[in-house]
Every structure is written in C-alpha cells, then in structure tokens.
Design a protein around this motif. Structure first.
Motif, PDB file in Angstrom:
ATOM      1  N   UNK A 165      10.720 -13.946  -3.416  1.00  0.00           N
ATOM      2  CA  UNK A 165      10.857 -12.868  -4.402  1.00  0.00           C
ATOM      3  C   UNK A 165       9.586 -12.041  -4.548  1.00  0.00           C
ATOM      4  N   UNK A 166       8.509 -12.483  -3.923  1.00  0.00           N
ATOM      5  CA  UNK A 166       7.254 -11.737  -3.961  1.00  0.00           C
ATOM      6  C   UNK A 166       7.313 -10.671  -2.868  1.00  0.00           C
ATOM      7  N   UNK A 167       7.090  -9.407  -3.204  1.00  0.00           N
ATOM      8  CA  UNK A 167       7.147  -8.347  -2.185  1.00  0.00           C
ATOM      9  C   UNK A 167       6.153  -8.598  -1.053  1.00  0.00           C
ATOM     10  N   UNK A 168       6.552  -8.280   0.155  1.00  0.00           N
ATOM     11  CA  UNK A 168       5.709  -8.516   1.334  1.00  0.00           C
ATOM     12  C   UNK A 168       4.366  -7.799   1.210  1.00  0.00           C
ATOM     13  N   UNK A 169       4.334  -6.668   0.529  1.00  0.00           N
ATOM     14  CA  UNK A 169       3.085  -5.919   0.358  1.00  0.00           C
ATOM     15  C   UNK A 169       2.057  -6.701  -0.453  1.00  0.00           C
ATOM     16  N   UNK A 170       2.498  -7.694  -1.213  1.00  0.00           N
ATOM     17  CA  UNK A 170       1.596  -8.506  -2.029  1.00  0.00           C
ATOM     18  C   UNK A 170       1.203  -9.808  -1.342  1.00  0.00           C
ATOM     19  N   UNK A 171       1.595  -9.985  -0.096  1.00  0.00           N
ATOM     20  CA  UNK A 171       1.297 -11.217   0.647  1.00  0.00           C
ATOM     21  C   UNK A 171       0.367 -10.918   1.819  1.00  0.00           C
ATOM     22  N   UNK A 172      -0.399 -11.928   2.208  1.00  0.00           N
ATOM     23  CA  UNK A 172      -1.245 -11.794   3.392  1.00  0.00           C
ATOM     24  C   UNK A 172      -0.414 -11.458   4.633  1.00  0.00           C
ATOM     25  N   UNK A 173       0.825 -11.870   4.645  1.00  0.00           N
ATOM     26  CA  UNK A 173       1.710 -11.662   5.799  1.00  0.00           C
ATOM     27  C   UNK A 173       1.925 -10.204   6.136  1.00  0.00           C
ATOM     28  N   UNK A 174       1.636  -9.309   5.216  1.00  0.00           N
ATOM     29  CA  UNK A 174       1.855  -7.884   5.464  1.00  0.00           C
ATOM     30  C   UNK A 174       1.059  -7.415   6.686  1.00  0.00           C
ATOM     31  N   UNK A 175      -0.022  -8.103   6.994  1.00  0.00           N
ATOM     32  CA  UNK A 175      -0.847  -7.698   8.150  1.00  0.00           C
ATOM     33  C   UNK A 175      -0.069  -7.771   9.452  1.00  0.00           C
ATOM     34  N   UNK A 176       0.875  -8.722   9.547  1.00  0.00           N
ATOM     35  CA  UNK A 176       1.689  -8.827  10.758  1.00  0.00           C
ATOM     36  C   UNK A 176       2.546  -7.573  10.927  1.00  0.00           C
ATOM     37  N   UNK A 177       3.132  -7.102   9.838  1.00  0.00           N
ATOM     38  CA  UNK A 177       3.965  -5.893   9.885  1.00  0.00           C
ATOM     39  C   UNK A 177       3.137  -4.660  10.226  1.00  0.00           C
ATOM     40  N   UNK A 178       1.983  -4.552   9.583  1.00  0.00           N
ATOM     41  CA  UNK A 178       1.136  -3.382   9.813  1.00  0.00           C
ATOM     42  C   UNK A 178       0.677  -3.312  11.265  1.00  0.00           C
ATOM     43  N   UNK A 179       0.271  -4.440  11.836  1.00  0.00           N
ATOM     44  CA  UNK A 179      -0.159  -4.438  13.236  1.00  0.00           C
ATOM     45  C   UNK A 179       1.005  -4.186  14.192  1.00  0.00           C
ATOM     46  N   UNK A 180       2.181  -4.722  13.884  1.00  0.00           N
ATOM     47  CA  UNK A 180       3.361  -4.471  14.715  1.00  0.00           C
ATOM     48  C   UNK A 180       3.650  -2.973  14.759  1.00  0.00           C
ATOM     49  N   UNK A 181       3.665  -2.340  13.592  1.00  0.00           N
ATOM     50  CA  UNK A 181       3.964  -0.908  13.514  1.00  0.00           C
ATOM     51  C   UNK A 181       2.875  -0.073  14.176  1.00  0.00           C
TER      52      UNK A 181
END
Length: 125
Positions: free
Chosen positions: A41-57
């Motif tokens: 329920x925690x938005x991905x933008x508030x998690x360390x994991x967001x870095x994976x999405x940013x680098x993929x994009x």
C-alpha cells in the motif's frame, strides 16, 4: 549508486545508459511505515525500489529498440511495478526471484513456465 551498463550479445561493454545516485536518508521512515501497514500500500515513489523503475526507463529511452533490450536484476528488483513498466515500454527483463509467482493468465506459476520451456539449462532456486 545503481547503474545500467549496455553490452552486446557478445558481452562487449558499450556504455553506461543509466546512473542513479541515492541515499537512504531520502527514504527514512519507510521501514517503520511497513510495520504498521501492508507494504504493497506504500506508493513505489516512497520506496527505495523506485530506483529500479527510474533506471529501466532512463536506459530504455536512450536506446532505439527497447524490444531488443534485456534488463537484468537481482531479487531486490522483483517488484510488480517493474514488470508493468517493462511491459508498457516493450522491453524485457531477467530477474532473480525469491517467490514462485503466478505467471501467464494467473493459472500457473513461474516454475510451471520453466518446466514448459524448450531450454532447461540452469535452475530455479
């Protein structure tokens, strides 16, 4: 620092196509929040994991043919948002998983897919 390195199929390094610098300070309190509410329920933008999405994009934007790219990740990159982003962009991924998730239409698992695969080199562990 997390980075994405582009290489050819012959394993010749080409260039860094994405670099993300981050600190845990930015995500302070996320771990405590996960103890009180469901982590999904925690938005991905508030998690360390967001870095994976940013680098993929970022890395896929630099390359002309995202369908020819295969992004590799460890178990930390095993996040639903990454799967969705890769599908939306039209790129591919190879991720080391720690859970035998549902695959396809949800009527079977990743292990079932592996069993049906024509190439069975390697293992699911």
């Amino acid at each position: 620092m997390d980075s994405n390195l582009a290489v050819t199929i012959e394993e010749v390094p080409l260039e860094l196509v994405a670099v993300k610098f981050w600190t845990r300070k930015k995500f302070k309190g996320t771990a405590a929040l996960k103890k009180r509410i469901n982590p999904t329920r925690i938005p991905i933008e508030n998690k360390e994991s967001v870095r994976w999405l940013e680098n993929l994009k970022q890395s896929t934007q630099l390359l002309d043919h995202p369908g020819r790219c295969i992004h590799n990740g460890d178990r930390e990159s095993e996040i639903y948002e990454l799967f969705c982003a890769a599908q939306e962009i039209g790129t591919h991924f190879l991720i080391r998983t720690c859970v035998d998730r549902l695959a396809g239409d949800g009527d079977h698992t990743i292990a079932d897919e592996w069993t049906r695969s024509p190439s069975k080199e390697g293992s699911i562990a």
